[in-house]
Design a protein around this motif. Structure first.
Motif, PDB file in Angstrom:
ATOM      1  N   UNK A  89      30.804  23.523  71.163  1.00 44.00           N
ATOM      2  CA  UNK A  89      31.920  24.039  71.969  1.00 44.00           C
ATOM      3  C   UNK A  89      33.236  24.175  71.193  1.00 44.00           C
ATOM      4  N   UNK A  90      33.275  23.822  69.897  1.00 45.45           N
ATOM      5  CA  UNK A  90      34.536  23.834  69.166  1.00 45.45           C
ATOM      6  C   UNK A  90      34.479  24.785  67.970  1.00 45.45           C
ATOM      7  N   UNK A  91      35.608  25.434  67.718  1.00 44.90           N
ATOM      8  CA  UNK A  91      35.694  26.406  66.636  1.00 44.90           C
ATOM      9  C   UNK A  91      37.122  26.444  66.086  1.00 44.90           C
ATOM     10  N   UNK A  92      37.225  26.644  64.770  1.00 42.45           N
ATOM     11  CA  UNK A  92      38.534  26.945  64.200  1.00 42.45           C
ATOM     12  C   UNK A  92      38.400  28.203  63.353  1.00 42.45           C
ATOM     13  N   UNK A  93      39.525  28.845  63.090  1.00 38.54           N
ATOM     14  CA  UNK A  93      39.524  30.017  62.227  1.00 38.54           C
ATOM     15  C   UNK A  93      40.845  30.090  61.484  1.00 38.54           C
ATOM     16  N   UNK A  94      40.857  30.880  60.416  1.00 39.47           N
ATOM     17  CA  UNK A  94      42.080  31.131  59.646  1.00 39.47           C
ATOM     18  C   UNK A  94      42.052  32.574  59.192  1.00 39.47           C
ATOM     19  N   UNK A  95      43.244  33.169  58.983  1.00 39.19           N
ATOM     20  CA  UNK A  95      43.291  34.605  58.731  1.00 39.19           C
ATOM     21  C   UNK A  95      44.505  34.996  57.898  1.00 39.19           C
ATOM     22  N   UNK A  96      44.357  36.155  57.242  1.00 37.10           N
ATOM     23  CA  UNK A  96      45.434  36.844  56.544  1.00 37.10           C
ATOM     24  C   UNK A  96      45.558  38.235  57.142  1.00 37.10           C
ATOM     25  N   UNK A  97      46.798  38.743  57.257  1.00 35.08           N
ATOM     26  CA  UNK A  97      47.002  40.034  57.891  1.00 35.08           C
ATOM     27  C   UNK A  97      48.185  40.762  57.266  1.00 35.08           C
ATOM     28  N   UNK A  98      48.040  42.093  57.164  1.00 36.48           N
ATOM     29  CA  UNK A  98      49.143  42.958  56.723  1.00 36.48           C
ATOM     30  C   UNK A  98      49.375  44.017  57.794  1.00 36.48           C
ATOM     31  N   UNK A  99      50.645  44.248  58.132  1.00 39.42           N
ATOM     32  CA  UNK A  99      51.000  45.216  59.167  1.00 39.42           C
ATOM     33  C   UNK A  99      52.172  46.073  58.708  1.00 39.42           C
ATOM     34  N   UNK A 100      52.081  47.375  59.005  1.00 38.59           N
ATOM     35  CA  UNK A 100      53.133  48.323  58.649  1.00 38.59           C
ATOM     36  C   UNK A 100      53.531  49.062  59.925  1.00 38.59           C
ATOM     37  N   UNK A 101      54.808  48.930  60.298  1.00 36.10           N
ATOM     38  CA  UNK A 101      55.245  49.360  61.618  1.00 36.10           C
ATOM     39  C   UNK A 101      56.533  50.181  61.542  1.00 36.10           C
TER      40      UNK A 101
END
Length: 264
Positions: A89-101
């Motif tokens: 029932x348990x989960x972790x995550x990690x992320x990298x993101x690039x955004x151009x707006x």
């Protein structure tokens, strides 16, 4: 209305998506918006406990004086996230993101004024509740660090931001045929920012947005692809759009699912 939003906030404190759905980001003040994404989800181990989702996405939005959701370019996103279901029932995550707006002028004809870039890192922890055979509820808290630049990597008014997100998605398993599901979600966003202008200072930590969404999710028959089609209402605090029911999104994403393959 205050009681209605308070109820949605409490719902948002107890759940989120049961799958790697690609949810729309905030695209600023507008009447309507469109969000479309294509992702690749890979199984990283034979037990299915580790996954990676990479996606590219675009957003479009209307001008303040019309309802054409494809009127203006709103955002381009590149995102990579790794998930680990480390316990029942348990989960972790990690992320990298690039955004151009793109940024637009606030008065007609609302021409493009500048471009803002964002680099984001975030992590989240989730707990899933089984509510019988057909229902699931997953509670998630997500912490983000967001750093902003202009198109030439110079400073902008907002230096960086720390943002906390509490999200819910209640999932109903509609049919095992094509793995069809219906989902209802609510997410509350809180943040504090360090500013470059007019002075170098912190603003106050507080509530900024509420995002409410409904989705239909299914697997394309005889293929490795899943599709999510949905609607989101972004209620931005102190915005013009909140007096007209928020910013209304049409959203769709297509995800290519790649099974685990053992390296020889």
């Amino acid at each position: 209305m205050k009681k209605f939003f308070a109820g949605l906030f409490l719902l948002g404190c107890i759940g989120t998506s049961i799958k790697a759905q690609i949810s729309p980001p905030g695209l600023g003040d507008a009447n309507n918006a469109f969000w479309g994404a294509f992702g690749v989800k890979r199984q990283l181990d034979s037990l299915g406990k580790k996954q990676a989702l990479s996606y590219v996405a675009i957003g479009r939005k209307s001008s303040p004086d019309d309802h054409n959701l494809f009127s203006k370019q709103a955002i381009i996103v590149l995102n990579h996230e790794v998930y680990h279901s480390f316990a029942p029932h348990q989960q972790y995550s990690y992320a990298l993101s690039y955004r151009r707006q793109p940024q637009y002028e606030s008065t007609a004809p609302y021409d493009k004024e500048s471009t803002e870039q964002e680099f984001r890192i975030y992590g989240r922890y989730a707990y899933t509740f089984d509510l019988g055979r057909k229902w699931k509820l997953k509670s998630t808290i997500r912490q983000e660090f967001r750093k902003f630049f202009d198109a030439d990597f110079h400073k902008v008014e907002e230096d960086f931001q720390l943002r906390t997100r509490i999200k819910n998605q209640l999932i109903y398993n509609l049919s095992p045929k094509n793995n069809q599901k219906l989902a209802l979600s609510a997410e509350a966003l809180f943040s504090i920012s360090h500013l470059n202008e007019p002075d170098s200072e912190w603003n106050s930590f507080g509530y900024r947005e509420m995002r409410i969404a409904a989705y239909y999710m299914f697997t394309i028959p005889n293929s490795p692809f899943t599709v999510d089609i949905g609607y989101m209402d972004d209620l931005i605090r102190d915005s013009r759009s909140i007096h007209h029911g928020g910013v209304h999104y049409l959203a769709a994403d297509l995800v290519w699912n790649i099974p685990y393959k053992k390296n020889k």
